[in-house]
Design a protein around this motif. Sequence first.
Motif, PDB file in Angstrom:
ATOM      1  N   UNK A 139       0.831  -1.213   0.000  1.00 44.40           N
ATOM      2  CA  UNK A 139       0.000   0.000   0.000  1.00 44.40           C
ATOM      3  C   UNK A 139       0.857   1.252   0.000  1.00 44.40           C
ATOM      4  N   UNK A 140       0.297   2.318  -0.561  1.00 39.12           N
ATOM      5  CA  UNK A 140       0.905   3.643  -0.482  1.00 39.12           C
ATOM      6  C   UNK A 140       0.411   4.289   0.812  1.00 39.12           C
ATOM      7  N   UNK A 141       0.984   5.423   1.165  1.00 37.56           N
ATOM      8  CA  UNK A 141       0.584   6.123   2.389  1.00 37.56           C
ATOM      9  C   UNK A 141      -0.882   6.530   2.377  1.00 37.56           C
ATOM     10  N   UNK A 142      -1.425   6.798   1.171  1.00 36.42           N
ATOM     11  CA  UNK A 142      -2.833   7.202   1.081  1.00 36.42           C
ATOM     12  C   UNK A 142      -3.794   6.012   1.126  1.00 36.42           C
ATOM     13  N   UNK A 143      -3.264   4.781   1.215  1.00 38.58           N
ATOM     14  CA  UNK A 143      -4.098   3.591   1.314  1.00 38.58           C
ATOM     15  C   UNK A 143      -4.307   2.853   0.005  1.00 38.58           C
ATOM     16  N   UNK A 144      -3.961   3.491  -1.106  1.00 38.71           N
ATOM     17  CA  UNK A 144      -4.101   2.838  -2.408  1.00 38.71           C
ATOM     18  C   UNK A 144      -3.052   1.761  -2.610  1.00 38.71           C
ATOM     19  N   UNK A 145      -3.271   0.899  -3.571  1.00 37.82           N
ATOM     20  CA  UNK A 145      -2.318  -0.165  -3.891  1.00 37.82           C
ATOM     21  C   UNK A 145      -1.073   0.446  -4.530  1.00 37.82           C
ATOM     22  N   UNK A 146       0.094   0.068  -4.034  1.00 39.46           N
ATOM     23  CA  UNK A 146       1.367   0.527  -4.604  1.00 39.46           C
ATOM     24  C   UNK A 146       1.709  -0.400  -5.770  1.00 39.46           C
ATOM     25  N   UNK A 147       1.310   0.000  -6.971  1.00 39.24           N
ATOM     26  CA  UNK A 147       1.476  -0.854  -8.146  1.00 39.24           C
ATOM     27  C   UNK A 147       2.936  -1.096  -8.506  1.00 39.24           C
ATOM     28  N   UNK A 148       3.846  -0.249  -8.026  1.00 36.38           N
ATOM     29  CA  UNK A 148       5.272  -0.469  -8.311  1.00 36.38           C
ATOM     30  C   UNK A 148       5.822  -1.650  -7.517  1.00 36.38           C
ATOM     31  N   UNK A 149       5.097  -2.094  -6.496  1.00 36.94           N
ATOM     32  CA  UNK A 149       5.545  -3.228  -5.680  1.00 36.94           C
ATOM     33  C   UNK A 149       4.709  -4.483  -5.889  1.00 36.94           C
ATOM     34  N   UNK A 150       3.747  -4.417  -6.803  1.00 39.02           N
ATOM     35  CA  UNK A 150       2.945  -5.603  -7.138  1.00 39.02           C
ATOM     36  C   UNK A 150       3.668  -6.348  -8.256  1.00 39.02           C
ATOM     37  N   UNK A 151       4.253  -7.483  -7.914  1.00 44.21           N
ATOM     38  CA  UNK A 151       5.043  -8.264  -8.864  1.00 44.21           C
ATOM     39  C   UNK A 151       4.460  -9.648  -9.116  1.00 44.21           C
ATOM     40  N   UNK A 152       3.307  -9.917  -8.520  1.00 41.74           N
ATOM     41  CA  UNK A 152       2.679 -11.227  -8.650  1.00 41.74           C
ATOM     42  C   UNK A 152       1.159 -11.059  -8.598  1.00 41.74           C
ATOM     43  N   UNK A 153       0.459 -11.667  -9.557  1.00 44.16           N
ATOM     44  CA  UNK A 153      -0.999 -11.558  -9.605  1.00 44.16           C
ATOM     45  C   UNK A 153      -1.626 -12.931  -9.833  1.00 44.16           C
ATOM     46  N   UNK A 154      -2.893 -13.027  -9.431  1.00 45.21           N
ATOM     47  CA  UNK A 154      -3.676 -14.233  -9.702  1.00 45.21           C
ATOM     48  C   UNK A 154      -4.834 -13.857 -10.618  1.00 45.21           C
ATOM     49  N   UNK A 155      -4.937 -14.530 -11.753  1.00 42.45           N
ATOM     50  CA  UNK A 155      -6.051 -14.325 -12.670  1.00 42.45           C
ATOM     51  C   UNK A 155      -7.275 -14.969 -12.026  1.00 42.45           C
ATOM     52  N   UNK A 156      -8.348 -14.179 -11.871  1.00 42.46           N
ATOM     53  CA  UNK A 156      -9.528 -14.689 -11.188  1.00 42.46           C
ATOM     54  C   UNK A 156     -10.708 -14.946 -12.111  1.00 42.46           C
TER      55      UNK A 156
END
Length: 111
Positions: A88-105
Amino acid sequence: MEITFRNRKLQKSCSVRKEAVRTYGANRAKRLMQRLMELSAADHLAQIPTTPPTRCHELKGNLKGTFSVDLEHPWRLLFVPTHDPIPRKKDGGVDKTRVTSVEITAIEDTH
């Protein structure tokens, strides 16, 4: 980026071109394969364009926390970050620069 799938059926329909065409049709299958290549080639989620044709964005409402990329209007490829906890970023949003793994749902019309 590392990609996993919610279940084997979804993985097969996304990973095997013949299955993708049979399940989603030729045009949507082509876009699906393209989006999966883009996701796997990226180092992190912030590298996926937020403008068309990809249009990566976080969904709202009961799908909050789920991201989507456009396939063929109105169909979208849905996925979630697999990090625990989700960066997360300080404002509570997802920090996309640190998302390196995803699950296709899912692949669905969210409208």
